[in-house]
Design a protein around this motif. Structure first.
Motif, PDB file in Angstrom:
ATOM      1  N   ALA A  43      -2.726   9.895  -0.715  1.00  0.00           N
ATOM      2  CA  ALA A  43      -3.967   9.279  -1.197  1.00  0.00           C
ATOM      3  C   ALA A  43      -3.671   7.935  -1.862  1.00  0.00           C
ATOM      4  CB  ALA A  43      -4.675  10.217  -2.176  1.00  0.00           C
ATOM      5  N   LEU A  44      -2.660   7.882  -2.717  1.00  0.00           N
ATOM      6  CA  LEU A  44      -2.299   6.633  -3.384  1.00  0.00           C
ATOM      7  C   LEU A  44      -1.844   5.580  -2.377  1.00  0.00           C
ATOM      8  CD1 LEU A  44      -1.788   5.085  -6.060  1.00  0.00           C
ATOM      9  CD2 LEU A  44       0.530   5.969  -5.973  1.00  0.00           C
ATOM     10  N   ASP A  45      -0.992   5.974  -1.440  1.00  0.00           N
ATOM     11  CA  ASP A  45      -0.515   5.035  -0.418  1.00  0.00           C
ATOM     12  C   ASP A  45      -1.670   4.489   0.423  1.00  0.00           C
ATOM     13  OD1 ASP A  45       2.063   5.489  -1.304  1.00  0.00           O
ATOM     14  OD2 ASP A  45       2.597   6.826   0.359  1.00  0.00           O
ATOM     15  N   THR A  46      -2.616   5.361   0.767  1.00  0.00           N
ATOM     16  CA  THR A  46      -3.751   4.947   1.584  1.00  0.00           C
ATOM     17  C   THR A  46      -4.610   3.930   0.853  1.00  0.00           C
ATOM     18  OG1 THR A  46      -3.756   7.065   2.737  1.00  0.00           O
ATOM     19  CG2 THR A  46      -5.789   5.776   2.827  1.00  0.00           C
ATOM     20  N   VAL A  47      -4.905   4.193  -0.412  1.00  0.00           N
ATOM     21  CA  VAL A  47      -5.712   3.257  -1.204  1.00  0.00           C
ATOM     22  C   VAL A  47      -4.965   1.939  -1.381  1.00  0.00           C
ATOM     23  CG1 VAL A  47      -6.684   2.841  -3.502  1.00  0.00           C
ATOM     24  CG2 VAL A  47      -7.030   5.038  -2.374  1.00  0.00           C
ATOM     25  N   TYR A  48      -3.680   2.012  -1.700  1.00  0.00           N
ATOM     26  CA  TYR A  48      -2.861   0.810  -1.902  1.00  0.00           C
ATOM     27  C   TYR A  48      -2.873  -0.055  -0.640  1.00  0.00           C
ATOM     28  CZ  TYR A  48       1.197  -2.082  -2.975  1.00  0.00           C
ATOM     29  OH  TYR A  48       2.038  -3.143  -3.213  1.00  0.00           O
ATOM     30  N   ASP A  49      -2.641   0.581   0.506  1.00  0.00           N
ATOM     31  CA  ASP A  49      -2.599  -0.170   1.770  1.00  0.00           C
ATOM     32  C   ASP A  49      -3.985  -0.688   2.176  1.00  0.00           C
ATOM     33  OD1 ASP A  49       0.122   0.316   1.913  1.00  0.00           O
ATOM     34  OD2 ASP A  49      -0.086   2.007   3.298  1.00  0.00           O
ATOM     35  N   SER A  50      -4.996   0.159   2.044  1.00  0.00           N
ATOM     36  CA  SER A  50      -6.342  -0.225   2.467  1.00  0.00           C
ATOM     37  C   SER A  50      -6.904  -1.381   1.648  1.00  0.00           C
ATOM     38  CB  SER A  50      -7.303   0.964   2.356  1.00  0.00           C
ATOM     39  OG  SER A  50      -6.899   1.992   3.223  1.00  0.00           O
ATOM     40  N   LEU A  51      -6.629  -1.380   0.353  1.00  0.00           N
ATOM     41  CA  LEU A  51      -7.164  -2.422  -0.524  1.00  0.00           C
ATOM     42  C   LEU A  51      -6.213  -3.610  -0.683  1.00  0.00           C
ATOM     43  CD1 LEU A  51      -8.890  -0.218  -3.239  1.00  0.00           C
ATOM     44  CD2 LEU A  51      -9.887  -1.312  -1.231  1.00  0.00           C
ATOM     45  N   ARG A  52      -5.091  -3.563   0.047  1.00  0.00           N
ATOM     46  CA  ARG A  52      -4.123  -4.666   0.091  1.00  0.00           C
ATOM     47  C   ARG A  52      -3.627  -5.094  -1.295  1.00  0.00           C
ATOM     48  NH1 ARG A  52      -3.334  -7.158   5.010  1.00  0.00           N
ATOM     49  NH2 ARG A  52      -1.456  -7.652   3.858  1.00  0.00           N
ATOM     50  N   PHE A  53      -3.286  -4.101  -2.120  1.00  0.00           N
ATOM     51  CA  PHE A  53      -2.762  -4.400  -3.445  1.00  0.00           C
ATOM     52  C   PHE A  53      -1.471  -5.217  -3.381  1.00  0.00           C
ATOM     53  CE2 PHE A  53      -5.487  -0.906  -5.044  1.00  0.00           C
ATOM     54  CZ  PHE A  53      -6.110  -1.604  -6.057  1.00  0.00           C
ATOM     55  N   ASP A  54      -0.760  -5.144  -2.256  1.00  0.00           N
ATOM     56  CA  ASP A  54       0.462  -5.935  -2.119  1.00  0.00           C
ATOM     57  C   ASP A  54       0.170  -7.427  -2.198  1.00  0.00           C
ATOM     58  OD1 ASP A  54      -0.885  -5.558   0.378  1.00  0.00           O
ATOM     59  OD2 ASP A  54       0.871  -6.354   1.409  1.00  0.00           O
ATOM     60  N   LEU A  55      -1.075  -7.829  -1.912  1.00  0.00           N
ATOM     61  CA  LEU A  55      -1.439  -9.238  -1.973  1.00  0.00           C
ATOM     62  C   LEU A  55      -1.902  -9.672  -3.362  1.00  0.00           C
ATOM     63  CD1 LEU A  55      -3.394  -9.536   1.386  1.00  0.00           C
ATOM     64  CD2 LEU A  55      -0.987 -10.077   0.938  1.00  0.00           C
ATOM     65  N   SER A  56      -2.284  -8.715  -4.192  1.00  0.00           N
ATOM     66  CA  SER A  56      -2.815  -9.076  -5.507  1.00  0.00           C
ATOM     67  C   SER A  56      -1.844  -8.801  -6.654  1.00  0.00           C
ATOM     68  CB  SER A  56      -4.134  -8.343  -5.758  1.00  0.00           C
ATOM     69  OG  SER A  56      -3.927  -6.948  -5.766  1.00  0.00           O
ATOM     70  N   ILE A  57      -0.716  -8.180  -6.370  1.00  0.00           N
ATOM     71  CA  ILE A  57       0.271  -7.881  -7.409  1.00  0.00           C
ATOM     72  C   ILE A  57       1.486  -8.768  -7.185  1.00  0.00           C
ATOM     73  CG2 ILE A  57       1.770  -6.117  -8.397  1.00  0.00           C
ATOM     74  CD1 ILE A  57      -0.296  -4.039  -7.452  1.00  0.00           C
ATOM     75  N   ASP A  58       1.895  -9.474  -8.220  1.00  0.00           N
ATOM     76  CA  ASP A  58       3.077 -10.343  -8.153  1.00  0.00           C
ATOM     77  C   ASP A  58       4.295  -9.534  -8.586  1.00  0.00           C
ATOM     78  OD1 ASP A  58       5.046 -12.239  -8.248  1.00  0.00           O
ATOM     79  OD2 ASP A  58       3.971 -13.596  -9.595  1.00  0.00           O
ATOM     80  N   TYR A  59       5.019  -9.022  -7.597  1.00  0.00           N
ATOM     81  CA  TYR A  59       6.158  -8.159  -7.886  1.00  0.00           C
ATOM     82  C   TYR A  59       7.389  -8.931  -8.358  1.00  0.00           C
ATOM     83  CZ  TYR A  59       3.603  -4.235  -5.964  1.00  0.00           C
ATOM     84  OH  TYR A  59       2.680  -3.256  -5.754  1.00  0.00           O
ATOM     85  N   THR A  60       7.318 -10.253  -8.378  1.00  0.00           N
ATOM     86  CA  THR A  60       8.439 -11.038  -8.896  1.00  0.00           C
ATOM     87  C   THR A  60       8.367 -11.140 -10.422  1.00  0.00           C
ATOM     88  OG1 THR A  60       7.272 -13.152  -8.674  1.00  0.00           O
ATOM     89  CG2 THR A  60       8.584 -12.401  -6.782  1.00  0.00           C
ATOM     90  N   ARG A  61       7.229 -10.787 -10.996  1.00  0.00           N
ATOM     91  CA  ARG A  61       7.057 -10.812 -12.454  1.00  0.00           C
ATOM     92  C   ARG A  61       7.387  -9.439 -13.036  1.00  0.00           C
ATOM     93  NH1 ARG A  61       2.432 -14.361 -14.636  1.00  0.00           N
ATOM     94  NH2 ARG A  61       3.069 -13.033 -16.329  1.00  0.00           N
TER      95      ARG A  61
END
Length: 89
Positions: A43-61
């Motif tokens: 469920a978490l993976d599906t929401v994360y992927d569907s809402l494209r959180f990878d584009l809104s979270i700066d993982y370099t910070r």
């Protein structure tokens, strides 16, 4: 935490560690119905992927909630493996 409507004193709590897969938990439905299995990680993976959180979270910070010890090392390894952080020399 999940609490059954007809058994409010029966509560189940699952421990979740950052470096472990989230569990599959039983979700109570109506009286007489069997519980259904909810895969929390899926469920978490599906929401994360569907809402494209990878584009809104700066993982370099650094994260807002700092990780320590093994959890911090695990997160750094994951980010390095994903190519977000450079590997250590």
């Amino acid at each position: 935490m999940i609490c059954h409507l007809h058994f409010p004193v029966w509560i189940r709590i699952w421990k979740a560690l950052i470096n472990m897969r989230l569990p599959v938990v039983p979700v109570p439905l109506l009286p007489g119905d069997l519980d259904v299995a909810l895969d929390l990680q899926l469920a978490l993976d599906t929401v994360y992927d569907s809402l494209r959180f990878d584009l809104s979270i700066d993982y370099t910070r650094p994260p807002e909630v700092l990780l320590e010890g093994e959890a911090a090392a695990w997160a750094e390894q994951c980010l390095q493996a994903a190519g977000v952080l450079p590997g250590r020399s």
